[in-house]
Scaffold this active site. Structure first.
Site, mmCIF file in Angstrom:
data_model
loop_
_atom_site.group_PDB
_atom_site.id
_atom_site.type_symbol
_atom_site.label_atom_id
_atom_site.label_comp_id
_atom_site.label_asym_id
_atom_site.label_seq_id
_atom_site.Cartn_x
_atom_site.Cartn_y
_atom_site.Cartn_z
ATOM 1 N N SER A 131 0.836 -1.204 0.000
ATOM 2 C CA SER A 131 0.000 0.000 0.000
ATOM 3 C C SER A 131 0.865 1.246 0.000
ATOM 4 O O SER A 131 0.358 2.351 -0.135
ATOM 5 C CB SER A 131 -0.924 -0.001 1.209
ATOM 6 O OG SER A 131 -0.183 -0.226 2.380
ATOM 7 N N HIS A 174 -3.522 -3.669 -5.637
ATOM 8 C CA HIS A 174 -3.781 -3.229 -4.270
ATOM 9 C C HIS A 174 -5.227 -3.530 -3.892
ATOM 10 O O HIS A 174 -6.160 -2.942 -4.441
ATOM 11 C CB HIS A 174 -3.474 -1.726 -4.146
ATOM 12 C CG HIS A 174 -3.575 -1.219 -2.756
ATOM 13 N ND1 HIS A 174 -4.077 0.011 -2.433
ATOM 14 C CD2 HIS A 174 -3.258 -1.800 -1.571
ATOM 15 C CE1 HIS A 174 -4.046 0.171 -1.131
ATOM 16 N NE2 HIS A 174 -3.563 -0.921 -0.583
ATOM 17 N N GLU A 206 -6.871 -1.743 -7.022
ATOM 18 C CA GLU A 206 -6.094 -0.767 -7.794
ATOM 19 C C GLU A 206 -5.023 -1.538 -8.571
ATOM 20 O O GLU A 206 -4.224 -2.264 -7.976
ATOM 21 C CB GLU A 206 -5.440 0.258 -6.862
ATOM 22 C CG GLU A 206 -6.470 1.190 -6.219
ATOM 23 C CD GLU A 206 -5.856 2.170 -5.215
ATOM 24 O OE1 GLU A 206 -6.233 3.338 -5.237
ATOM 25 O OE2 GLU A 206 -5.006 1.746 -4.397
ATOM 26 N N ASN A 237 -5.588 5.474 -0.849
ATOM 27 C CA ASN A 237 -4.874 5.937 0.351
ATOM 28 C C ASN A 237 -4.451 7.399 0.248
ATOM 29 O O ASN A 237 -4.341 8.098 1.255
ATOM 30 C CB ASN A 237 -3.657 5.055 0.633
ATOM 31 C CG ASN A 237 -4.065 3.750 1.300
ATOM 32 O OD1 ASN A 237 -5.144 3.660 1.884
ATOM 33 N ND2 ASN A 237 -3.232 2.742 1.209
#
Ligand code: 3HC
Length: 285
Positions: free
Chosen positions: A119, A140, A152, A190
């Protein structure tokens, strides 16, 4: 680049979830852990989730058994030698990841695609140390993996288009929705989520409102499925802090700096659900 057999490195929270969705979608899935204790813990987590799914009427007993049948565990790298796709979900340690890729590259087929579920680490840096930077990218996933629909798909300037296409198709085949993103610290989710979570800690630390009221406000006021503190406890305070530190290191913007309370809770071992205590307590739950 047909993907038939998938290897998952790491059977922690993310690795076990990834292995589960992969096996549930009919892929032969081999998950590798460093020792039997971690492996059994991870496989036990998968079984528990599937049993709960059966009890809730969300998964049939047949589907559970087929998923378990498609899944095998190992503590060796050799078990992954015939995999077409290797998904790495081990600890967020650059050296550890590089050593793992080096060990695997001696064994796997040339066509195998490697992806990392990191991440926060730089996919380009990971890719560049392998002998297959054109067959290396990021996938991800989100916690809890079996329930969260998004993946992702991260490409670097070195990733081959055919590899991107193959892993994108695979994410659809396991029932997820892919989004494409360039390799950049924290990707899409994120990049936007972490500053929000850090701000929540800051306003709580500043005495704006109680934990419960901030969570309720964001749930009911914005329609979010959980408030920021419930989510921080789910993600893990250590994970959130680590991602924030990497983002701060990269962008040098104060909004990415982990707030003092978050740091202290991590130092105190209050990491969220996984330790039984974070912003809330989970002992006995
Ligand atoms: N098997 C099958 N289905 C199950 C299940 C199981 N064991 N357990 C639950 N489900 C189903 C439920 O039946 C329900 O289905 P329905 O919508 O059809 O009724 C659905 O999953 C939701 O489950 P619950 O009703 O038990 O729980 P909630 O409605 O509270 O949802 C949640 C739980 C999906 C976790 C939701 O609260 C949520 O989306 N939270 C936000 C999580 C999030 O933001 N994650 C991302 C974190 S960031 C990250 O991971 C990135 C990293 O890099 C830091």
């Amino acid at each position: 680049m047909e993907i038939k057999t998938v290897g998952v490195l790491g059977c922690g929270l993310m690795g076990s979830g990834i292995a589960q969705v992969c096996a549930a979608a009919g892929y032969k899935t081999i998950v590798r852990e460093v020792d039997e204790t971690f492996l059994n813990k991870g496989l036990g987590r998968i079984r528990k989730f599937l049993d709960e799914g059966v009890a809730k009427g969300k998964v049939t007993a047949d589907a559970r058994d087929t998923t378990i049948g498609n899944l095998s565990g190992s503590t060796t790298f050799d078990a992954l030698k015939d995999c077409d796709l290797i998904i790495e979900a081990i600890i967020e340690d650059l050296e550890e990841k590089q050593q793992t890729y080096t060990a695997l590259e001696k064994i796997v087929n040339d066509h195998a695609i490697f992806v990392s579920n990191t991440s926060s680490l730089c996919i380009t840096e990971l890719a560049a140390t392998t002998m297959r930077p054109d067959r290396f990218g990021g996938l991800h996933f989100f916690n809890p993996v079996p329930l969260m629909k998004l993946v992702e798909v991260v490409r670097t300037i070195l990733t081959d288009e055919a590899a991107v296409k193959a892993v994108t198709e695979w994410t659809r085949a396991v029932g997820k929705t892919p989004v494409q993103v360039k390799d950049s610290t924290a990707f899409i989710v994120n990049r936007l989520l972490v500053p929000y979570l850090l701000d929540a800690v800051r306003v709580y630390e500043g005495g704006l409102a109680t934990l419960e009221d901030i969570d309720t406000a964001m749930k009911l006021g914005c329609g979010y499925p959980m408030g920021p503190f419930t989510l921080l406890d789910l993600v893990g305070l250590d994970t959130a802090m680590y991602v924030a530190e990497v983002m701060f290191e990269e962008f040098r913007e104060p909004r990415y700096a982990p707030p003092p309370l978050l740091k202290r809770m991590v130092m105190a071992g209050q990491l969220g659900r996984k330790t039984g205590r974070g912003f809330y307590t989970y002992e006995g739950k």
